[in-house]
Design a protein around this motif. Structure first.
Motif, PDB file in Angstrom:
ATOM      1  N   ILE A   2     -39.888 102.309   3.650  1.00  0.00           N
ATOM      2  CA  ILE A   2     -39.273 103.318   2.776  1.00  0.00           C
ATOM      3  C   ILE A   2     -38.514 104.353   3.608  1.00  0.00           C
ATOM      4  CG2 ILE A   2     -39.775 105.162   1.113  1.00  0.00           C
ATOM      5  CD1 ILE A   2     -42.361 103.502   0.454  1.00  0.00           C
ATOM      6  N   LEU A   3     -39.136 104.829   4.679  1.00  0.00           N
ATOM      7  CA  LEU A   3     -38.546 105.900   5.467  1.00  0.00           C
ATOM      8  C   LEU A   3     -37.221 105.516   6.120  1.00  0.00           C
ATOM      9  CD1 LEU A   3     -41.614 107.577   7.210  1.00  0.00           C
ATOM     10  CD2 LEU A   3     -40.225 108.460   5.337  1.00  0.00           C
ATOM     11  N   VAL A   4     -37.105 104.295   6.599  1.00  0.00           N
ATOM     12  CA  VAL A   4     -35.863 103.889   7.266  1.00  0.00           C
ATOM     13  C   VAL A   4     -34.684 104.016   6.296  1.00  0.00           C
ATOM     14  CG1 VAL A   4     -34.622 101.952   8.309  1.00  0.00           C
ATOM     15  CG2 VAL A   4     -36.951 102.463   9.035  1.00  0.00           C
ATOM     16  N   GLY A  64     -54.029  93.672   9.977  1.00  0.00           N
ATOM     17  CA  GLY A  64     -54.339  92.963   8.744  1.00  0.00           C
ATOM     18  C   GLY A  64     -53.743  93.675   7.547  1.00  0.00           C
ATOM     19  N   ASP A  65     -53.974  93.121   6.363  1.00  0.00           N
ATOM     20  CA  ASP A  65     -53.350  93.634   5.143  1.00  0.00           C
ATOM     21  C   ASP A  65     -53.679  95.097   4.842  1.00  0.00           C
ATOM     22  OD1 ASP A  65     -52.045  91.287   4.711  1.00  0.00           O
ATOM     23  OD2 ASP A  65     -53.558  90.476   3.346  1.00  0.00           O
ATOM     24  N   SER A  66     -54.888  95.513   5.073  1.00  0.00           N
ATOM     25  CA  SER A  66     -55.261  96.900   4.771  1.00  0.00           C
ATOM     26  C   SER A  66     -55.499  97.705   6.038  1.00  0.00           C
ATOM     27  CB  SER A  66     -56.513  96.920   3.890  1.00  0.00           C
ATOM     28  OG  SER A  66     -57.590  96.293   4.575  1.00  0.00           O
ATOM     29  N   GLY A  67     -54.977  97.233   7.151  1.00  0.00           N
ATOM     30  CA  GLY A  67     -55.164  97.923   8.418  1.00  0.00           C
ATOM     31  C   GLY A  67     -54.241  99.114   8.582  1.00  0.00           C
ATOM     32  N   LEU A  68     -54.571  99.949   9.539  1.00  0.00           N
ATOM     33  CA  LEU A  68     -53.805 101.167   9.813  1.00  0.00           C
ATOM     34  C   LEU A  68     -52.332 100.867  10.091  1.00  0.00           C
ATOM     35  CD1 LEU A  68     -54.055 104.282  10.416  1.00  0.00           C
ATOM     36  CD2 LEU A  68     -54.225 103.617  12.813  1.00  0.00           C
ATOM     37  N   ILE A  69     -52.058  99.887  10.919  1.00  0.00           N
ATOM     38  CA  ILE A  69     -50.677  99.564  11.276  1.00  0.00           C
ATOM     39  C   ILE A  69     -49.924  99.018  10.060  1.00  0.00           C
ATOM     40  CG2 ILE A  69     -49.226  98.061  12.718  1.00  0.00           C
ATOM     41  CD1 ILE A  69     -51.223  98.571  14.984  1.00  0.00           C
ATOM     42  N   SER A  70     -50.599  98.272   9.215  1.00  0.00           N
ATOM     43  CA  SER A  70     -49.972  97.768   7.991  1.00  0.00           C
ATOM     44  C   SER A  70     -49.574  98.917   7.064  1.00  0.00           C
ATOM     45  CB  SER A  70     -50.926  96.818   7.271  1.00  0.00           C
ATOM     46  OG  SER A  70     -50.376  96.395   6.058  1.00  0.00           O
ATOM     47  N   VAL A  71     -50.427  99.936   6.976  1.00  0.00           N
ATOM     48  CA  VAL A  71     -50.123 101.104   6.145  1.00  0.00           C
ATOM     49  C   VAL A  71     -48.868 101.801   6.666  1.00  0.00           C
ATOM     50  CG1 VAL A  71     -50.956 103.392   5.461  1.00  0.00           C
ATOM     51  CG2 VAL A  71     -52.504 101.433   5.401  1.00  0.00           C
ATOM     52  N   PHE A  72     -48.795 101.993   7.987  1.00  0.00           N
ATOM     53  CA  PHE A  72     -47.607 102.630   8.569  1.00  0.00           C
ATOM     54  C   PHE A  72     -46.370 101.755   8.399  1.00  0.00           C
ATOM     55  CE2 PHE A  72     -50.606 105.192  11.319  1.00  0.00           C
ATOM     56  CZ  PHE A  72     -50.326 106.394  10.691  1.00  0.00           C
ATOM     57  N   THR A  73     -46.526 100.448   8.531  1.00  0.00           N
ATOM     58  CA  THR A  73     -45.399  99.534   8.382  1.00  0.00           C
ATOM     59  C   THR A  73     -44.841  99.605   6.957  1.00  0.00           C
ATOM     60  OG1 THR A  73     -46.285  98.095  10.106  1.00  0.00           O
ATOM     61  CG2 THR A  73     -44.658  97.131   8.650  1.00  0.00           C
ATOM     62  N   MET A 113     -27.446 113.026  14.996  1.00  0.00           N
ATOM     63  CA  MET A 113     -28.203 112.437  16.099  1.00  0.00           C
ATOM     64  C   MET A 113     -29.677 112.295  15.724  1.00  0.00           C
ATOM     65  SD  MET A 113     -26.480 114.154  19.468  1.00  0.00           S
ATOM     66  CE  MET A 113     -27.321 113.065  20.627  1.00  0.00           C
ATOM     67  N   MET A 114     -30.216 113.307  15.035  1.00  0.00           N
ATOM     68  CA  MET A 114     -31.622 113.272  14.643  1.00  0.00           C
ATOM     69  C   MET A 114     -31.899 112.126  13.676  1.00  0.00           C
ATOM     70  SD  MET A 114     -33.898 116.021  12.500  1.00  0.00           S
ATOM     71  CE  MET A 114     -33.758 117.313  13.706  1.00  0.00           C
ATOM     72  N   PHE A 115     -31.091 111.990  12.624  1.00  0.00           N
ATOM     73  CA  PHE A 115     -31.352 110.936  11.643  1.00  0.00           C
ATOM     74  C   PHE A 115     -30.982 109.556  12.170  1.00  0.00           C
ATOM     75  CE2 PHE A 115     -31.623 114.596   8.779  1.00  0.00           C
ATOM     76  CZ  PHE A 115     -32.872 114.325   8.250  1.00  0.00           C
ATOM     77  N   GLY A 116     -30.045 109.484  13.110  1.00  0.00           N
ATOM     78  CA  GLY A 116     -29.785 108.215  13.784  1.00  0.00           C
ATOM     79  C   GLY A 116     -30.994 107.797  14.615  1.00  0.00           C
ATOM     80  N   TYR A 117     -31.572 108.767  15.327  1.00  0.00           N
ATOM     81  CA  TYR A 117     -32.776 108.510  16.131  1.00  0.00           C
ATOM     82  C   TYR A 117     -33.940 108.090  15.237  1.00  0.00           C
ATOM     83  CZ  TYR A 117     -37.019 109.642  18.758  1.00  0.00           C
ATOM     84  OH  TYR A 117     -38.259 109.594  19.337  1.00  0.00           O
ATOM     85  N   LEU A 118     -34.144 108.800  14.131  1.00  0.00           N
ATOM     86  CA  LEU A 118     -35.241 108.464  13.231  1.00  0.00           C
ATOM     87  C   LEU A 118     -35.056 107.067  12.629  1.00  0.00           C
ATOM     88  CD1 LEU A 118     -35.754 111.911  11.479  1.00  0.00           C
ATOM     89  CD2 LEU A 118     -37.408 110.716  12.934  1.00  0.00           C
ATOM     90  N   SER A 119     -33.826 106.709  12.304  1.00  0.00           N
ATOM     91  CA  SER A 119     -33.555 105.355  11.784  1.00  0.00           C
ATOM     92  C   SER A 119     -33.903 104.310  12.830  1.00  0.00           C
ATOM     93  CB  SER A 119     -32.077 105.220  11.399  1.00  0.00           C
ATOM     94  OG  SER A 119     -31.719 106.135  10.402  1.00  0.00           O
ATOM     95  N   PHE A 120     -33.458 104.540  14.059  1.00  0.00           N
ATOM     96  CA  PHE A 120     -33.720 103.619  15.167  1.00  0.00           C
ATOM     97  C   PHE A 120     -35.219 103.495  15.430  1.00  0.00           C
ATOM     98  CE2 PHE A 120     -34.465 102.905  19.693  1.00  0.00           C
ATOM     99  CZ  PHE A 120     -33.695 101.775  19.936  1.00  0.00           C
ATOM    100  N   LEU A 121     -35.895 104.640  15.549  1.00  0.00           N
ATOM    101  CA  LEU A 121     -37.330 104.634  15.837  1.00  0.00           C
ATOM    102  C   LEU A 121     -38.113 103.982  14.707  1.00  0.00           C
ATOM    103  CD1 LEU A 121     -39.634 105.411  17.732  1.00  0.00           C
ATOM    104  CD2 LEU A 121     -39.637 107.689  16.676  1.00  0.00           C
ATOM    105  N   GLY A 122     -37.725 104.255  13.464  1.00  0.00           N
ATOM    106  CA  GLY A 122     -38.392 103.643  12.329  1.00  0.00           C
ATOM    107  C   GLY A 122     -38.281 102.122  12.352  1.00  0.00           C
ATOM    108  N   LEU A 123     -37.095 101.615  12.684  1.00  0.00           N
ATOM    109  CA  LEU A 123     -36.900 100.165  12.778  1.00  0.00           C
ATOM    110  C   LEU A 123     -37.736  99.568  13.913  1.00  0.00           C
ATOM    111  CD1 LEU A 123     -33.049  99.884  12.198  1.00  0.00           C
ATOM    112  CD2 LEU A 123     -34.849  98.908  10.761  1.00  0.00           C
ATOM    113  N   VAL A 124     -37.739 100.224  15.064  1.00  0.00           N
ATOM    114  CA  VAL A 124     -38.510  99.731  16.213  1.00  0.00           C
ATOM    115  C   VAL A 124     -40.000  99.707  15.880  1.00  0.00           C
ATOM    116  CG1 VAL A 124     -39.229 100.287  18.587  1.00  0.00           C
ATOM    117  CG2 VAL A 124     -36.801 100.356  17.966  1.00  0.00           C
ATOM    118  N   LEU A 125     -40.503 100.787  15.282  1.00  0.00           N
ATOM    119  CA  LEU A 125     -41.927 100.836  14.931  1.00  0.00           C
ATOM    120  C   LEU A 125     -42.277  99.819  13.854  1.00  0.00           C
ATOM    121  CD1 LEU A 125     -42.543 104.688  15.009  1.00  0.00           C
ATOM    122  CD2 LEU A 125     -43.505 102.971  16.568  1.00  0.00           C
TER     123      LEU A 125
END
Length: 189
Positions: free
Chosen positions: A67-69, A53-62, A119-131
Motif C-alpha cells: 500500500i505504502l509504495v 510465514g502468512d501471519s509472520g512479522l515480515i509478512s505484515v510489513f510486506t 527526493m524524499m518520496f523518491g527515496y521512500l518509493s525505492f526503499l519500500g520496493l526494496v523492503l
C-alpha cells in the motif's frame, strides 16, 4: 550495464546524502534505537513471535509496503507537479544541502521544498520496493537457509538480520512521518 545506468537506477538513494543538522538523527540514530529496542523485545519474549510465514512479522510489513509504495509514488507525482510558488523556494530555517558535481567541481546546492520532497518520496518509493522484495525473498528462502547455515551461525544471524530489516523499516517509518509533516503542515505555511 554501464556505471552511468547503474547510477541512474540508484538516484533515489541520493536522499541519504542530503546534509542538514537533523538528518543523522532522523536517518540513523532514531531508526537504530527503534530497531534495537524492537529486536531486543522480540528476541526476549517468552513466546517467540513468528517472523516468517502468512501471519509472520515480515509478512505484515510486506502487506503494508504494498500500500505504502503506491502512496509514495502518488505523493512524488503530486509534489513534482504541485503548482504553488512557495514549492520552489528554499526550505525554512537551516537549509538542506546536497553536494553536486557542476562543471567538474563539487558544489553545495540548497534544496527547494519541491526538490527536497521529491527526493524524499523518491527515496521512500525505492526503499519500500526494496523492503517488499527483501521480505518476500526472506519468506521464500528461510527454510533453505535454516537447513544450510550451521546452527552456531544461525543463532546470531537471525537477530542480526532482524535488526537490519527493522532498521530499514524504522527508517522508512521516520522518513514517512517527516514527509507527512511537510505535506500536512509545512507546505501550507
Amino acid at each position: 550495464m554501464s556505471l552511468a545506468a547503474l547510477r541512474q537506477l540508484m538516484t533515489p538513494v541520493r536522499y541519504l546524502r542530503i546534509q542538514h543538522p537533523a538528518k543523522r538523527l532522523l536517518d540513523v540514530i532514531v531508526p537504530a534505537l527503534m530497531a534495537g529496542l524492537a529486536t531486543a523485545c522480540l528476541m526476549l519474549l517468552p513466546y517467540p513471535v513468528r517472523l516468517l510465514g502468512d501471519s509472520g512479522l515480515i509478512s505484515v510489513f510486506t502487506d503494508l509496503l504494498q500500500i505504502l509504495v503506491g502512496f509514495y509514488i502518488a505523493a512524488l507525482a503530486a509534489v513534482a507537479t504541485f503548482d504553488r510558488p512557495g514549492m520552489d523556494a528554499p526550505l525554512d530555517g537551516e537549509p538542506a544541502r546536497l553536494i553536486e558535481r557542476r562543471n567538474g567541481a563539487l558544489v553545495p546546492v540548497n534544496l527547494s521544498r519541491r526538490r527536497f520532497l521529491s527526493m524524499m518520496f523518491g527515496y521512500l518509493s525505492f526503499l519500500g520496493l526494496v523492503l517488499y522484495f527483501w521480505g518476500a525473498l526472506a519468506g521464500l528462502l528461510a527454510e533453505n537457509l535454516r537447513d544450510t547455515i550451521p546452527v552456531e551461525i544461525y543463532v546470531f544471524a537471525v537477530p542480526a538480520c532482524l535488526f537490519l530489516y527493522l532498521f530499514w523499516i524504522c527508517n522508512l517509518l521516520v522518513t514517512t512521518l517527516l514527509g507527512l509533516h511537510y505535506l500536512s503542515d509545512r507546505i501550507h505555511r
